[in-house]
Write an enzyme that holds these catalytic residues in place. Structure first.
Site, PDB file in Angstrom:
ATOM      1  N   ASP A 171       4.673  37.938   4.964  1.00 21.82           N
ATOM      2  CA  ASP A 171       3.591  38.760   5.504  1.00 21.82           C
ATOM      3  C   ASP A 171       2.246  38.052   5.356  1.00 21.82           C
ATOM      4  O   ASP A 171       1.211  38.578   5.762  1.00 21.82           O
ATOM      5  CB  ASP A 171       3.577  40.165   4.869  1.00 21.82           C
ATOM      6  CG  ASP A 171       3.316  40.162   3.381  1.00 21.82           C
ATOM      7  OD1 ASP A 171       3.847  39.274   2.693  1.00 21.82           O
ATOM      8  OD2 ASP A 171       2.580  41.046   2.901  1.00 21.82           O
ATOM      9  N   GLU A 218      -6.313  43.193  -1.742  1.00 21.31           N
ATOM     10  CA  GLU A 218      -5.107  43.949  -1.395  1.00 21.31           C
ATOM     11  C   GLU A 218      -5.182  45.299  -2.095  1.00 21.31           C
ATOM     12  O   GLU A 218      -5.912  45.462  -3.080  1.00 21.31           O
ATOM     13  CB  GLU A 218      -3.853  43.189  -1.848  1.00 21.31           C
ATOM     14  CG  GLU A 218      -3.677  43.127  -3.372  1.00 21.31           C
ATOM     15  CD  GLU A 218      -2.249  43.461  -3.811  1.00 21.31           C
ATOM     16  OE1 GLU A 218      -1.698  44.460  -3.289  1.00 21.31           O
ATOM     17  OE2 GLU A 218      -1.704  42.737  -4.666  1.00 21.31           O
TER      18      GLU A 218
END
Ligand SMILES: [Zn+2]
Ligand SMILES: [Zn+2]
Ligand SMILES: [Zn+2]
Length: 637
Positions: free
Chosen positions: A71, A202
């Site tokens: 990802d 994140e």
């Protein structure tokens, strides 16, 4: 000056991380990931949204890849080999070593086994990796004359790094995935206290708080042990790298301690190869692994061997690591189909599964259940499911700690779920007073950036800064009454205040000057308030012999003498026809109708002393005037 963040992926979702940041004209692509949950065009970032997308090489200054997870890197071979980007690409040494394994593993799973359209070939991966420049941790890399980047240890997976980028005075940090607590094989993220305009972080576990990891590892081991004791098979779907090594270490260790003989298998040769890399890259692992390295390499797994397909339905218990993770297809799905209907078996799932994977469906389902793979295939799920509650991602506390430590001017959240991101944004704004955003995919966030200007300072201003400003205070006498005298010391503090005016002149550097110099800089005269009073002096009658024929200068001398007596400490001047004390000036007024005159007396023997003074000497002036008004002329000689 501005920083522009175009979020091409991982906006309000997890998957295909890709953020294009423009800092003072320099454009950087952070990560170039793919989304494992989609098979259509949503699988890749929409590269056409990048400005000047006809020529990516000149539009982008560089690409930075934080770690080898798909990802974060899955779309890179496509972007370089298919979309023609040929500029610089940076990643750490381990990422450069491990990324091709990860990409090749994925390509095989998707193309060979699922029969999907090939987005890139093995050669593409090789050619793409040739363009990569490997960097070391904390090594400052000058991408071009204006752009600097630096990598910091992020934990998470082997080689994962946070990246710092600086253009002029504007600086940002892109975290990628990170872990703020060490795990079995990797250390915790490490970062310097940087001056930052922006942190892009994140937020996978934006609202999760984790307790001790030890307890959660024990739960996992207990579940596995119980299953093999009852003659069941354990399927651990993982990607080739990262979690596989961590769980392998955990199991290998446990097997040793419990003296278990049940085999542990790795499904693909690739994973064995990955373990080899871990052995070589020992420097990037946790302190504990490094410390014990002298006696034993923690990645030399005693109880782990490679798997042969013919063993899938062999009798007896064993543990099998199979790729890909989340049971997204490939071999792990093939094994799952065969083992799921048996109650004795166990399947472990990671704490996070992407939408669209079998793992995701299993997470929310109650057992026994049925899972539909496609039109004709349906699986009866009767096996045990164990969800791993430890993860290589930071929890909410870790994110808050990092943001608080760095205290940037702005925060952008990516790589998370929208409702949780909204809650974390609230916390960052209310608890840390830092502006926070969580844009959706293909949205741009614009923030202002820092621009430092060097300012000079005049000598007079510097001198004024050096003047001490002592403040004396006695300790509270009541409270300290029982202290002896030696303890009742006077407290002295120096409360220096530097007051100046910042001036900006055309074609010159800004400069701080003192208040007094400022008028000079402006080239104008100081305007001050002046007070004036035309003070009457009543002379004695002409018959009085002493006063008759007194000249103005004799009268002045008389005033001067009396004032000298009244103000012994002052500097008095009687220059020519004037009296001066500080700003007070008095001289005889010959004007018939002086504007400063208030008396209307028609006394024949009156003379006037016209006086003026500035505001600062107001008190002094009125004392002087009262002495003049009450002059004892008769006594004067
Ligand atoms: Zn990751
Ligand atoms: Zn990720
Ligand atoms: Zn006057």
């Amino acid at each position: 000056m501005a920083i522009e963040c175009l979020v091409l992926g991982a906006g309000q979702e997890v998957g295909k991380s890709c953020v294009v940041v423009t800092i003072n004209g320099k454009r950087i692509m952070f990560d170039c990931g793919m989304h494992m949950g989609y098979k259509d065009k949503r699988q890749y970032p929409d590269f056409d949204l990048i400005p000047d997308s006809c020529d990516f090489t000149s539009s982008l200054s560089c690409i930075i890849i934080t770690h080898f997870h798909l990802d974060h890197i899955g779309a890179l071979p496509f972007f370089t080999q298919n979309r023609g980007y040929s500029g610089p690409i940076y990643m750490t040494y381990p990422t450069k070593a491990l990324a091709p394994i990860m990409l090749e593993d994925y390509r095989k799973v998707m193309v060979d086994r699922r029969g999907e359209k090939e987005r890139f070939s093995s050669e593409d991966i090789v050619e793409c990796m040739k363009k990569v420049t490997a960097v070391d941790l904390k090594q400052t890399v000058q991408v071009d004359k204006d752009l600097q980047i630096r990598a910091y240890y992020a934990g998470h997976v082997l080689g994962a790094a946070m990246f710092y980028a600086k253009v002029g005075d504007a600086a940002i940090l892109y975290t990628g995935d990170y872990n703020m607590t060490p795990d079995r094989h990797l250390g915790a993220a490490q970062i310097d206290r940087l001056q930052l305009d922006l942190v892009i972080t994140e937020s996978t576990y934006a609202t999760t708080y984790r307790d001790s990891k030890y307890v959660r590892e024990r739960e996992f081991l207990k579940a596995v042990h119980k299953c093999v004791e009852d003659e069941g098979k354990v399927l651990i779907p993982t990607f080739a790298l990262g979690r596989a090594q961590e769980l392998c270490m955990l199991l290998d260790d446990y097997w040793e301690r419990m003296n278990l003989k049940v085999p542990i298998y790795f499904s693909a040769g690739l994973t064995i190869q990955a373990n080899l890399y871990y052995k070589v890259l020992i420097n990037w692992t946790s302190q504990k692994v490094k410390d014990t390295y002298v006696t034993r390499n923690a990645f030399d797994f005693k109880n782990v061997c490679s798997f042969d397909r013919s063993l899938i339905n062999a009798p007896g218990p064993y543990v099998l690591f199979a790729t890909p993770g989340m049971i997204g297809g490939g071999f792990s799905l093939e094994v799952f189909r065969q083992w799921a209907p048996c109650e004795k078996n166990l399947v472990t799932l990671p704490g996070y599964c992407l939408a669209g994977t079998v793992g995701h469906k299993l997470m929310s389902a109650k057992r026994p259940t049925q899972i539909r793979l496609d039109e004709d295939v349906q699986i009866d799920v009767r096996c045990e499911i164990h969800q791993l509650s430890f993860s290589p991602h930071t929890d909410a506390k870790g994110i808050m700690d990092l943001v608080k430590f760095l205290s940037p001017k702005h925060v952008i959240l990516v790589h998370g779920e929208k409702p949780k991101m909204a809650m974390l944004k609230e916390r960052i704004e209310s608890e840390l007073a830092i502006q926070c955003y969580y844009p959706a995919n293909n949205e741009t966030v614009c923030i202002s950036s820092t621009h430092h200007v060097e300012a000079g300072a005049s000598d007079a201003f510097l001198q004024s800064c050096l003047c001490p400003n002592f403040k004396f205070s006695k300790p509270n006498s009541e409270r300290d009454s029982d202290l002896d005298d030696s303890n009742k010391r006077t407290i002295v503090c120096d409360d220096r205040v530097a007051q100046g005016i910042l001036t900006l002149e055309k074609n010159q550097n800004p400069k701080v000057v003192g208040q007094n110099e400022f008028m000079e800089v402006l080239g104008v005269e100081n305007h001050g308030v002046k007070f004036a009073h035309c003070c009457p002096i009543y002379l004695p009658d002409s018959e009085s012999r002493d006063a008759s024929g007194r000249s103005p200068s004799a009268l002045l001398r008389l005033i001067f003498e009396q004032l000298s007596r009244a103000f012994p400490g002052f500097d008095l001047h009687d220059c020519q026809e004037q009296i001066r004390i500080r700003s007070f000036v008095g001289s005889f007024c010959s004007k018939e109708k002086c504007l400063h005159r208030t008396d209307v007396s028609l006394h024949s023997r009156v003379t006037h002393l016209c006086c003026s003074w500035s505001l600062a000497d107001e008190e002094l002036a009125w004392k002087v005037l009262s002495i003049i008004k009450n002059l004892e002329l008769a006594n004067a000689s």
